[in-house]
Design a protein around this motif. Structure first.
Motif, short mmCIF file in Angstrom:
data_model
loop_
_atom_site.label_atom_id
_atom_site.label_comp_id
_atom_site.label_asym_id
_atom_site.label_seq_id
_atom_site.Cartn_x
_atom_site.Cartn_y
_atom_site.Cartn_z
N VAL A 128 -3.03 -22.46 -14.63
CA VAL A 128 -1.86 -23.35 -14.69
C VAL A 128 -1.74 -24.14 -13.39
O VAL A 128 -1.48 -25.35 -13.40
N LEU A 129 -1.95 -23.49 -12.25
CA LEU A 129 -1.88 -24.20 -10.97
C LEU A 129 -2.97 -25.26 -10.85
O LEU A 129 -2.71 -26.35 -10.33
N LEU A 130 -4.16 -24.97 -11.32
CA LEU A 130 -5.22 -25.98 -11.28
C LEU A 130 -4.88 -27.16 -12.19
O LEU A 130 -5.14 -28.32 -11.85
N THR A 131 -4.28 -26.87 -13.34
CA THR A 131 -3.87 -27.95 -14.25
C THR A 131 -2.78 -28.79 -13.61
O THR A 131 -2.79 -30.03 -13.69
N LEU A 132 -1.81 -28.14 -12.95
CA LEU A 132 -0.75 -28.88 -12.28
C LEU A 132 -1.30 -29.72 -11.12
O LEU A 132 -0.85 -30.84 -10.89
N GLN A 133 -2.27 -29.15 -10.41
CA GLN A 133 -2.87 -29.90 -9.31
C GLN A 133 -3.54 -31.16 -9.84
O GLN A 133 -3.45 -32.23 -9.23
N ALA A 137 -14.33 -32.98 -10.33
CA ALA A 137 -14.42 -31.70 -9.59
C ALA A 137 -13.32 -30.75 -10.04
O ALA A 137 -13.56 -29.55 -10.24
N GLN A 138 -12.12 -31.28 -10.22
CA GLN A 138 -11.00 -30.47 -10.69
C GLN A 138 -11.28 -29.92 -12.08
O GLN A 138 -11.03 -28.75 -12.37
N ALA A 139 -11.80 -30.76 -12.97
CA ALA A 139 -12.11 -30.33 -14.33
C ALA A 139 -13.22 -29.27 -14.32
O ALA A 139 -13.16 -28.29 -15.08
N ALA A 140 -14.22 -29.45 -13.46
CA ALA A 140 -15.31 -28.46 -13.38
C ALA A 140 -14.79 -27.11 -12.88
O ALA A 140 -15.15 -26.06 -13.42
N LEU A 189 -12.68 -25.53 -15.70
CA LEU A 189 -13.55 -24.99 -16.74
C LEU A 189 -14.26 -23.71 -16.28
O LEU A 189 -14.39 -22.75 -17.03
N THR A 190 -14.70 -23.69 -15.03
CA THR A 190 -15.36 -22.51 -14.49
C THR A 190 -14.42 -21.31 -14.49
O THR A 190 -14.79 -20.21 -14.92
N VAL A 191 -13.19 -21.50 -14.02
CA VAL A 191 -12.23 -20.39 -13.98
C VAL A 191 -11.83 -19.99 -15.39
O VAL A 191 -11.62 -18.80 -15.67
N LEU A 192 -11.74 -20.96 -16.30
CA LEU A 192 -11.41 -20.64 -17.68
C LEU A 192 -12.47 -19.75 -18.31
O LEU A 192 -12.15 -18.78 -19.00
#
Length: 168
Positions: A68-73, A111-114, A117-120
């Motif tokens: 969620v934090l990565l998505t918000l970022q 980079a954010q999307a990668a 996706l990696t953490v997901l």
């Protein structure tokens, strides 16, 4: 008040694909709301409605929180209404071509999307350095005596009411 939270909880419970499908769907919904809301509005409006039912379904709160934090970022860099983009436009006081802005933000967004996706796909990345006991939601065992002692601390026994044998 109107039951929207229960409606959303029902939708989240019905998402197919197990925990990965549920988390991906909720993250996609948060990402879509970023097209019309900034990160602060998402935190105060969307997160309190969608995350509790997701955490009922998915037992890894740390993994969900990081995603969620990565998505918000990423929503801060949303070319349409991202807070960082809006502040940059305000400071510059001149129009910025949206296509040029998107081209300049593209490496960061990729980079954010990668990373997202990696953490997901690798939830164990959010648990590096943790023992197996730290990952468990299960509370440590407690004896009946300790449970009774804690209960007595929380709710001490009350005095019995005085006996009343009719009018005085």
């Amino acid at each position: 008040m109107l039951g929207t939270d229960q409606l959303v909880a029902g939708w989240i419970a019905a998402i197919p694909g197990g925990r990965l499908g549920a988390v991906a769907a909720v993250l996609a919904a948060i990402g879509l709301t970023a097209l019309v809301l900034d990160a602060f509005e998402i935190i105060f409006v969307v997160v309190p409605i969608v995350i509790p039912p997701l955490l009922i379904r998915v037992d890894d709160a740390r993994w969900v929180a990081v995603l969620v934090l990565l998505t918000l970022q990423a929503s801060f860099l949303n070319p349409l209404v991202g807070y960082a983009v809006m502040m940059t436009r305000t400071v510059l006081k001149q129009p910025i071509d949206t296509l040029a802005l998107l081209r300049s933000l593209l490496p960061y967004l990729l980079a954010q999307a990668a990373l997202l996706l990696t953490v997901l796909l690798l939830p164990q990345l959010t648990h590096i350095g943790e023992s197996a006991a730290d990952r468990s939601r299960k509370p440590p065992p407690i004896s009946n005596e300790e449970l009774e002692r804690r209960f007595q601390q929380m709710v001490p026994p009350s005095e019995p009411p005085p006996l009343n044998f009719g009018p005085k």
